[in-house]
Design a protein around this motif. Structure first.
Motif, mmCIF file in Angstrom:
data_model
loop_
_atom_site.group_PDB
_atom_site.id
_atom_site.type_symbol
_atom_site.label_atom_id
_atom_site.label_comp_id
_atom_site.label_asym_id
_atom_site.label_seq_id
_atom_site.Cartn_x
_atom_site.Cartn_y
_atom_site.Cartn_z
ATOM 1 N N GLY A 123 25.772 88.654 10.195
ATOM 2 C CA GLY A 123 24.647 87.728 10.289
ATOM 3 C C GLY A 123 25.048 86.311 9.914
ATOM 4 O O GLY A 123 24.668 85.345 10.584
ATOM 5 N N LEU A 124 25.854 86.171 8.859
ATOM 6 C CA LEU A 124 26.338 84.854 8.452
ATOM 7 C C LEU A 124 27.256 84.248 9.511
ATOM 8 O O LEU A 124 27.195 83.038 9.782
ATOM 9 C CB LEU A 124 27.075 84.951 7.112
ATOM 10 C CG LEU A 124 26.242 85.347 5.889
ATOM 11 C CD1 LEU A 124 27.126 85.434 4.657
ATOM 12 C CD2 LEU A 124 25.116 84.364 5.654
ATOM 13 N N LEU A 125 28.100 85.086 10.104
ATOM 14 C CA LEU A 125 29.027 84.596 11.127
ATOM 15 C C LEU A 125 28.270 84.014 12.324
ATOM 16 O O LEU A 125 28.536 82.883 12.749
ATOM 17 C CB LEU A 125 29.938 85.738 11.579
ATOM 18 C CG LEU A 125 30.927 85.405 12.709
ATOM 19 C CD1 LEU A 125 31.921 84.343 12.258
ATOM 20 C CD2 LEU A 125 31.660 86.662 13.167
ATOM 21 N N TRP A 126 27.327 84.787 12.851
ATOM 22 C CA TRP A 126 26.566 84.303 14.006
ATOM 23 C C TRP A 126 25.639 83.148 13.628
ATOM 24 O O TRP A 126 25.423 82.233 14.429
ATOM 25 C CB TRP A 126 25.768 85.448 14.618
ATOM 26 C CG TRP A 126 26.613 86.440 15.351
ATOM 27 C CD1 TRP A 126 26.897 87.718 14.981
ATOM 28 C CD2 TRP A 126 27.316 86.213 16.580
ATOM 29 N NE1 TRP A 126 27.744 88.315 15.897
ATOM 30 C CE2 TRP A 126 28.011 87.413 16.904
ATOM 31 C CE3 TRP A 126 27.437 85.131 17.442
ATOM 32 C CZ2 TRP A 126 28.789 87.544 18.030
ATOM 33 C CZ3 TRP A 126 28.214 85.261 18.582
ATOM 34 C CH2 TRP A 126 28.880 86.452 18.868
ATOM 35 N N GLY A 127 25.109 83.176 12.429
ATOM 36 C CA GLY A 127 24.252 82.077 11.987
ATOM 37 C C GLY A 127 24.998 80.763 11.882
ATOM 38 O O GLY A 127 24.508 79.716 12.322
ATOM 39 N N ASN A 128 26.212 80.810 11.319
ATOM 40 C CA ASN A 128 27.032 79.601 11.247
ATOM 41 C C ASN A 128 27.398 79.094 12.632
ATOM 42 O O ASN A 128 27.359 77.883 12.891
ATOM 43 C CB ASN A 128 28.307 79.887 10.448
ATOM 44 C CG ASN A 128 28.081 79.848 8.953
ATOM 45 O OD1 ASN A 128 27.854 78.795 8.387
ATOM 46 N ND2 ASN A 128 28.122 81.000 8.302
ATOM 47 N N ALA A 129 27.775 80.009 13.512
ATOM 48 C CA ALA A 129 28.167 79.604 14.867
ATOM 49 C C ALA A 129 27.008 78.923 15.589
ATOM 50 O O ALA A 129 27.180 77.858 16.212
ATOM 51 C CB ALA A 129 28.636 80.828 15.653
ATOM 52 N N ALA A 130 25.804 79.510 15.489
ATOM 53 C CA ALA A 130 24.636 78.936 16.172
ATOM 54 C C ALA A 130 24.251 77.583 15.569
ATOM 55 O O ALA A 130 24.027 76.607 16.297
ATOM 56 C CB ALA A 130 23.461 79.907 16.098
ATOM 57 N N ALA A 131 24.180 77.515 14.228
ATOM 58 C CA ALA A 131 23.746 76.283 13.566
ATOM 59 C C ALA A 131 24.726 75.141 13.783
ATOM 60 O O ALA A 131 24.333 74.029 14.182
ATOM 61 C CB ALA A 131 23.556 76.535 12.074
ATOM 62 N N LEU A 132 26.012 75.404 13.543
ATOM 63 C CA LEU A 132 27.006 74.338 13.691
ATOM 64 C C LEU A 132 27.149 73.904 15.141
ATOM 65 O O LEU A 132 27.401 72.732 15.430
ATOM 66 C CB LEU A 132 28.353 74.804 13.134
ATOM 67 C CG LEU A 132 28.358 75.118 11.626
ATOM 68 C CD1 LEU A 132 29.728 75.599 11.179
ATOM 69 C CD2 LEU A 132 27.931 73.902 10.816
ATOM 70 N N GLY A 133 26.968 74.840 16.079
ATOM 71 C CA GLY A 133 27.002 74.487 17.490
ATOM 72 C C GLY A 133 25.861 73.551 17.864
ATOM 73 O O GLY A 133 26.063 72.543 18.561
ATOM 74 N N LEU A 134 24.651 73.871 17.404
ATOM 75 C CA LEU A 134 23.494 73.013 17.697
ATOM 76 C C LEU A 134 23.619 71.655 17.010
ATOM 77 O O LEU A 134 23.258 70.620 17.591
ATOM 78 C CB LEU A 134 22.211 73.712 17.250
ATOM 79 C CG LEU A 134 21.772 74.924 18.082
ATOM 80 C CD1 LEU A 134 20.612 75.644 17.407
ATOM 81 C CD2 LEU A 134 21.373 74.490 19.489
ATOM 82 N N ILE A 135 24.132 71.651 15.766
ATOM 83 C CA ILE A 135 24.308 70.382 15.050
ATOM 84 C C ILE A 135 25.313 69.494 15.784
ATOM 85 O O ILE A 135 25.084 68.286 15.968
ATOM 86 C CB ILE A 135 24.767 70.653 13.606
ATOM 87 C CG1 ILE A 135 23.631 71.277 12.799
ATOM 88 C CG2 ILE A 135 25.252 69.366 12.930
ATOM 89 C CD1 ILE A 135 24.050 71.785 11.438
ATOM 90 N N PHE A 136 26.419 70.081 16.208
ATOM 91 C CA PHE A 136 27.441 69.313 16.936
ATOM 92 C C PHE A 136 26.873 68.775 18.247
ATOM 93 O O PHE A 136 27.103 67.607 18.606
ATOM 94 C CB PHE A 136 28.657 70.206 17.208
ATOM 95 C CG PHE A 136 29.741 69.534 18.003
ATOM 96 C CD1 PHE A 136 30.618 68.644 17.394
ATOM 97 C CD2 PHE A 136 29.882 69.774 19.356
ATOM 98 C CE1 PHE A 136 31.612 68.016 18.122
ATOM 99 C CE2 PHE A 136 30.880 69.157 20.095
ATOM 100 C CZ PHE A 136 31.745 68.267 19.472
#
Length: 406
Positions: A330-343
């Motif tokens: 859950g943390l892995l996918w959450g980081n990927a989604a959040a950092l992708g949207l932020i970038f």
């Protein structure tokens, strides 16, 4: 072999008619969504605070030194530069620049319109880096001439209201001893910061015009601005500057000059804190629900392991490993989604905002590695603590009853 880890892998990868398999996927999605919301919330908060702070500081710097008896009008009492110790202030670690300024209230008049403004006079050494980024047309004023320069910089709001363009002449009137005096300027450029309260008010030009209007010599100004390398040093350096200047002068931070803006910014901290707490609780409750379902589905297995001599602590580890896997993914996918949207938002600004209300044209986002690590570790800690609650159920499972459980 770590038999607890081996069995936990079998449990979470069990195929067929396993009731818990879709629940595990939902749990991973829930933790991922919670972390995504938390990271994006913090990124928006920090980005918004930084943008507004930088814009307000662009107009008035981080610290201002003015006369103690100055009121809240746009024409503060004059001060003498020899009372400021500019060289000593410039040597303070963390100070990026020290710039004298002059202020004079005036009226811009055209054939159809009039508009009240404040002429902010600066010297040729003024740091124009903020306005060079906000310049929408024309160029910055050239103040390096021997005589007072006629160039002024106006905002796009004033330009639209009065119909000005770069290169146009601008006539401004000032009240001196109850008499109106006019000065003719040339618009060198137009800026747009998005801060309506400031854009509608300030015109930037040569401080020598204001000194002549007020009959001041070159050593008399309205105040001195100090720009810092880091906003976080503002309180410490303000105290240092206060102890450096004359007793007749006052030192104020940008937060003290515009408290309504910074109080509004600080309110956003509470909103984000509430979001973080709620999302952490949602992630924790998701873990509790998933672990209870896993225990319920494998009650007979727990009874069998107990009958074979497995200790309660070892059985609890099996399910903690399983839910730890869920939290990790859950943390892995959450980081990927959040950092992708932020970038993506940083590069494209695809989510717009009404600039009149929020001071920015698109959602500002910025987040550092420390914040990412803290949020991840805090979420993981909450999930691990929540795991312990349902895992205590295992100690109350009796092997004889569990083996008969359907």
């Amino acid at each position: 072999m770590n038999f607890e880890y081996f069995i936990s892998r079998r449990i979470r990868s069990k195929k067929g008619d396993s009731f818990s398999r879709p629940i595990i996927k939902v749990s991973i999605a829930g933790i991922s969504l919670g972390l995504t919301v938390m990271l994006i919330s913090v990124a928006i908060l920090q980005g918004f605070q930084k943008q507004v702070r930088d814009k307000v500081a662009g107009f008035g710097a981080h610290i201002q030194v003015t006369a103690f008896d100055s009121n809240n009008s746009f024409e503060p009492s004059p001060i003498y530069l020899q009372d400021v110790s500019i060289e000593e202030i410039a040597d303070i670690p963390g100070v990026a620049g020290v710039h004298p300024f002059c202020l004079k209230a005036g009226i811009i008049k055209t054939e159809q319109e009039i508009h009240g403004v404040v002429l902010k006079g600066v010297e040729s050494s003024y740091d124009w880096s903020f306005f060079s980024e906000k310049l929408v047309s024309g160029q910055l004023p050239d103040l390096s001439t021997d005589e007072p320069s006629g160039d002024v910089l106006i905002s796009s709001r004033i330009a639209r209201l009065l119909g000005f363009a770069p290169g146009d002449d601008l006539r401004m009137y000032f009240i001196i001893d109850n008499t109106a005096r006019g000065r003719k300027f040339r618009i060198s450029g137009i800026y747009d910061t998005g801060l309506g309260e400031f854009d509608e008010m300030y015109v930037f030009g040569d401080s020598r015009h204001i000194q002549r209007l007020n009959q001041w010599d070159s050593a008399v100004v309205s105040g001195v601005e100090i720009k810092l390398d880091r906003f976080s040093d503002i309180e410490k350096i303000t105290d240092q500057i206060y102890n450096t200047v004359s007793y007749k002068l006052n030192t104020q931070t940008i937060k003290q000059l515009y408290p309504q803006i910074f109080d509004w910014i600080e309110i956003q901290d509470i909103n984000v804190l509430i979001i973080l707490v709620l999302m952490a609780l949602v992630s924790g409750i998701t873990v509790i629900s998933t672990l209870l379902i896993l225990i319920l589905e494998h009650t007979r297995d727990i009874g069998l392991l107990k009958a074979l001599g497995a200790e309660t602590g070892s059985i609890r580890k099996i399910f903690i490993y399983a839910t730890g896997y869920i939290a990790g993914y859950g943390l892995l996918w959450g980081n990927a989604a959040a950092l992708g949207l932020i970038f993506l938002q940083q590069k494209t600004g695809f989510i717009p905002l009404p600039e009149d209300s929020y001071f920015v044209s698109s959602v500002p986002v910025t987040i550092g590695l420390p914040e990412i690590l803290i949020i991840n570790l805090a979420t993981l800690a909450v999930c691990l603590l929540m795991m312990l609650i349902p895992s205590l159920v295992i100690r109350f499972i009796v092997p004889v009853k569990a083996l008969r459980f359907e």
